[in-house]
Design a protein around this motif. Structure first.
Motif, PDB file in Angstrom:
ATOM      1  N   ALA A 127       0.729  -1.158   0.120  1.00  0.00           N
ATOM      2  CA  ALA A 127       0.054  -0.055   0.071  1.00  0.00           C
ATOM      3  C   ALA A 127       0.848   1.343   0.050  1.00  0.00           C
ATOM      4  O   ALA A 127       1.790   1.198   0.602  1.00  0.00           O
ATOM      5  CB  ALA A 127      -0.952  -0.071   1.209  1.00  0.00           C
ATOM      6  N   SER A 128       0.511   2.275  -0.665  1.00  0.00           N
ATOM      7  CA  SER A 128       1.386   3.502  -0.922  1.00  0.00           C
ATOM      8  C   SER A 128       0.604   4.564  -0.254  1.00  0.00           C
ATOM      9  O   SER A 128      -0.748   4.711  -0.397  1.00  0.00           O
ATOM     10  CB  SER A 128       1.899   3.772  -2.249  1.00  0.00           C
ATOM     11  N   TYR A 129       1.280   5.700   0.081  1.00  0.00           N
ATOM     12  CA  TYR A 129       0.716   6.812   0.744  1.00  0.00           C
ATOM     13  C   TYR A 129       1.351   8.261   0.113  1.00  0.00           C
ATOM     14  O   TYR A 129       2.308   8.246  -0.011  1.00  0.00           O
ATOM     15  CB  TYR A 129       0.592   6.681   2.189  1.00  0.00           C
ATOM     16  N   ALA A 130       0.691   9.323   0.369  1.00  0.00           N
ATOM     17  CA  ALA A 130       1.281  10.624  -0.052  1.00  0.00           C
ATOM     18  C   ALA A 130       2.137  11.056   0.898  1.00  0.00           C
ATOM     19  O   ALA A 130       3.014  11.913   0.741  1.00  0.00           O
ATOM     20  CB  ALA A 130       0.284  11.577  -0.498  1.00  0.00           C
ATOM     21  N   GLN A 131       1.707  10.925   2.327  1.00  0.00           N
ATOM     22  CA  GLN A 131       2.533  11.482   3.496  1.00  0.00           C
ATOM     23  C   GLN A 131       2.951  10.252   4.286  1.00  0.00           C
ATOM     24  O   GLN A 131       2.400   9.269   4.416  1.00  0.00           O
ATOM     25  CB  GLN A 131       1.448  12.100   4.546  1.00  0.00           C
ATOM     26  N   LYS A 132       4.274  10.433   4.943  1.00  0.00           N
ATOM     27  CA  LYS A 132       4.771   9.750   5.853  1.00  0.00           C
ATOM     28  C   LYS A 132       4.127   9.150   7.059  1.00  0.00           C
ATOM     29  O   LYS A 132       3.900   8.168   7.471  1.00  0.00           O
ATOM     30  CB  LYS A 132       6.156  10.191   6.123  1.00  0.00           C
ATOM     31  N   GLY A 133       3.270  10.156   7.543  1.00  0.00           N
ATOM     32  CA  GLY A 133       2.163   9.860   8.680  1.00  0.00           C
ATOM     33  C   GLY A 133       1.225   8.903   8.300  1.00  0.00           C
ATOM     34  O   GLY A 133       0.744   8.232   9.089  1.00  0.00           O
ATOM     35  N   GLY A 134       0.906   8.911   7.049  1.00  0.00           N
ATOM     36  CA  GLY A 134      -0.107   8.165   6.526  1.00  0.00           C
ATOM     37  C   GLY A 134       0.306   6.546   6.437  1.00  0.00           C
ATOM     38  O   GLY A 134      -0.436   5.556   6.867  1.00  0.00           O
ATOM     39  N   LEU A 135       1.581   6.490   6.136  1.00  0.00           N
ATOM     40  CA  LEU A 135       2.197   5.194   6.251  1.00  0.00           C
ATOM     41  C   LEU A 135       2.466   4.719   7.614  1.00  0.00           C
ATOM     42  O   LEU A 135       2.133   3.430   7.788  1.00  0.00           O
ATOM     43  CB  LEU A 135       3.590   5.400   5.524  1.00  0.00           C
ATOM     44  N   GLN A 136       2.816   5.559   8.430  1.00  0.00           N
ATOM     45  CA  GLN A 136       2.969   5.263   9.665  1.00  0.00           C
ATOM     46  C   GLN A 136       1.682   4.608  10.588  1.00  0.00           C
ATOM     47  O   GLN A 136       1.764   3.777  11.237  1.00  0.00           O
ATOM     48  CB  GLN A 136       3.482   6.120  10.548  1.00  0.00           C
ATOM     49  N   ALA A 137       0.612   5.377  10.002  1.00  0.00           N
ATOM     50  CA  ALA A 137      -0.700   5.080  10.756  1.00  0.00           C
ATOM     51  C   ALA A 137      -0.956   3.619  10.176  1.00  0.00           C
ATOM     52  O   ALA A 137      -1.454   2.801  10.922  1.00  0.00           O
ATOM     53  CB  ALA A 137      -1.620   6.154  10.423  1.00  0.00           C
TER      54      ALA A 137
END
Length: 400
Positions: A127-137
């Motif tokens: 899964a990929s995310y625009a923000q690092k925080g999204g990935l961490q969550a």
């Protein structure tokens, strides 16, 4: 001899897992990085020593105080950024949509909403995310870890910002105010949605009934009215719901958690909607229709009533072209196709599609006739029967 088939020769030093290849081990190890998590800002680190070094940034002396609110910062640049929250200054603007931001890094993240870029990928599931925080969550979904909890009610969440927003339920804080009408909100996202009530902008329309919505998520939830989808299920009793908020409110009926308190009488409620409906008993304020001035006990009843004026019928039958302005009306109509009659007379066993029809039917057994004609005194078992009598015998026509 060759390596034994299926043998897992690369053990994880953090847990008891063993992996078949070094590549698999490296991917697996990334699951453990979220365990080395900064509880102050939420950043995660691959090594404990890096986390320790990072923690020093939080222990620095904060010798740059804000003269407006008193918050202190470790550097002048951080104070300068903070001051923009007071002045409203947003020097960095998006050339595509005009949105402006206080920091250049925020603009950079925003641009990804236009480009679709998602540079942060999960090494476990892709899964990929625009923000690092999204990935961490997202990583907490693999570990099940929720490091932030509410000391008042025990609510757990994956981000400090979620906990901060949640705490406003208990404190009643509403820091985001509408500049047009003065109404205040606990979340900035809620204020943004509210502003559309002044501008009238609704960008997302339902392809089935044409109803328009402010956000894409609102439209997605609405579509379940047409599809019947209820993806949120209660683990205790199996009841299903169209939205996560509906499930959360329901779950409190099992746990007996009542987070919403009436400031007037102290009564407790499991949902904010329940509290707001209750408050009407104290204030006497009832939401009213702007067109005909009719008043109602709850906003959702007013919303249903407005469909009488707008002609909106969002509940469509999948078996024919009939449409209805209330879900219960569609449910009753569906039984005309299926032949289902869930309400039964306890005396003779006759079946009916509506509970009200059972009540009327029971009068054939009891002889009760509570409805009378004001012209001649004749009595009848139902309101429909006396209306028919007045029309045919007395020529009475109801005034509109």
């Amino acid at each position: 001899m060759g390596k034994q088939a299926g043998k897992k020769a690369f053990p994880c030093q953090e847990c008891n897992s063993s992996l078949a290849t070094m590549s698999d081990l490296k991917k697996h190890m990334r699951i453990h990085t979220v365990n080395k998590l900064c509880k102050v800002c939420g950043l995660s680190f691959s090594k404990g020593i890096k986390l320790q070094k990072h923690m020093q940034t939080h222990k620095r002396e904060k010798h740059c105080p804000c003269q407006v609110c008193g918050n202190s910062y470790s550097t002048k640049s951080n104070l300068k950024i903070h001051m923009m929250t007071h002045t409203g200054e947003k020097p960095f603007s998006c050339e595509l949509c005009g949105s402006s931001f206080t920091m250049k890094s925020s603009l950079k993240i925003h641009r990804r909403t236009h480009t679709g870029e998602k540079p942060y990928s999960c090494q476990v599931c892709g899964a990929s995310y625009a923000q690092k925080g999204g990935l961490q969550a997202h990583m907490y979904g693999h570990t099940g870890n929720k490091p932030y909890s509410c000391k008042v009610c025990g609510y757990e969440c994956i981000a400090r910002s979620n906990l901060r927003d949640h705490m406003r339920i208990h404190t009643g804080e509403k820091p985001f105010s509408c500049e047009v009408c003065g109404k205040a909100f606990s979340l900035q996202s809620t204020l943004k949605k509210h502003m559309y009530t002044h501008t009238g902008e609704k960008f997302h329309s339902c392809a089935v009934c044409g109803t328009a919505f402010v956000t894409k998520s609102d439209l997605k939830t609405h579509m379940r009215v047409h599809t019947g989808e209820k993806p949120y299920s209660c683990a205790v009793c199996g009841s299903s719901f169209k939205s996560s908020s509906g499930l959360k409110s329901h779950e409190r009926t099992h746990s007996r958690e009542n987070h919403y308190t009436c400031s007037i009488c102290g009564s407790l409620f499991a949902s904010l909607y329940g509290l707001n409906t209750h408050r009407i008993k104290h204030t006497g304020e009832k939401p009213s229709c702007d067109i005909c001035n009719a008043s109602f006990a709850a906003k959702y009843v007013l919303k249903q009533h407005m469909r009488v004026h707008t002609g909106e019928k969002p509940y469509a039958c999948k078996m024919c072209n009939s449409a209805f302005n209330r879900y219960n009306s569609l449910k009753l109509h569906t039984w005309t196709h299926t032949g289902e009659k869930p309400f039964t007379c306890e005396v003779c066993g006759a079946g009916f599609s509506e509970k009200a029809k059972v009540t009327v039917h029971m009068r054939t057994h009891t002889g009760e006739k509570p409805y009378h004609c004001e012209f001649c005194g004749s009595t009848y078992a139902s309101r429909q029967q006396v209306t028919r009598h007045k029309r045919l015998i007395h020529g009475y026509v109801k005034k509109v």
